[in-house]
Design an enzyme around this catalytic site. Structure first.
Site, short mmCIF file in Angstrom:
data_model
loop_
_atom_site.label_atom_id
_atom_site.label_comp_id
_atom_site.label_asym_id
_atom_site.label_seq_id
_atom_site.Cartn_x
_atom_site.Cartn_y
_atom_site.Cartn_z
N ASP A 1 -36.18 30.76 -5.80
CA ASP A 1 -37.48 29.70 -5.75
C ASP A 1 -38.30 30.35 -4.53
O ASP A 1 -37.76 30.76 -3.47
CB ASP A 1 -36.84 28.23 -5.46
N CYS B 1 -31.93 28.30 -6.84
CA CYS B 1 -31.67 27.43 -7.49
C CYS B 1 -29.88 27.16 -7.53
O CYS B 1 -29.49 28.06 -7.79
CB CYS B 1 -32.34 27.68 -8.87
#
Length: 153
Positions: free
Chosen positions: A72, A65
């Site tokens: 992620d 992120c």
């Protein structure tokens, strides 16, 4: 005994890491170096003129992120109709793995992958879908499409 000694037609592309001499020039492992060098490689479409669909699922996509730095995780689905070139799968795997340490949004990751696939093989059509694992009770699916001759980027 190595496979190449048992049968010379089964030569290994990459010997096991323990059989490779230590690399004193770089602290990176051989896999990390291959990922850093990773770019999309293509080969000639064996059936130019016949429309057919290639569907590839990459279930271990990771990036970071850009705001929090948290990892992620996603499944990336690539579906495309090749024109004159086809993407080589091992190169695609290494390319996808290059996102592991990149700070990039879900939206930008999916769109960048599509841009790079289109630049590499100029498909007739292509769709990239990123199905990102829920984080903080939010589940995101991003889909980007390309159609040859479409004026939109």
């Amino acid at each position: 005994m190595s496979l190449s000694r048992q049968n010379p037609n089964l030569a290994l592309e990459n010997p096991a890491p323990e059989s490779q001499p230590p690399d004193t020039e770089s602290p990176l492992k051989y896999g990390e170096r291959r990922i850093l060098e990773g770019k999309l490689i293509t080969f000639p479409n064996p059936r130019v003129g016949r429309p057919y669909t290639i569907h590839i699922t990459l279930p271990e996509f990771t990036c970071k992120c850009p705001f929090s730095g948290y990892p992620d995780f996603a499944t990336i689905d690539l579906t495309y109709i090749p024109h004159e070139r086809v993407v080589e799968l091992k190169a695609l795997k290494l390319y996808i793995n290059s996102y592991r340490d990149r700070y990039i949004s879900h939206e930008e990751a999916v769109n960048q992958i599509l841009d790079d696939v289109v630049a590499a093989c100029d498909p007739l059509e292509a769709t990239i879908k990123g199905d990102f694992a829920p984080r903080g009770n939010v589940h995101t699916v991003i889909e980007a499409k390309h159609c040859k001759g479409d004026p939109t980027p």
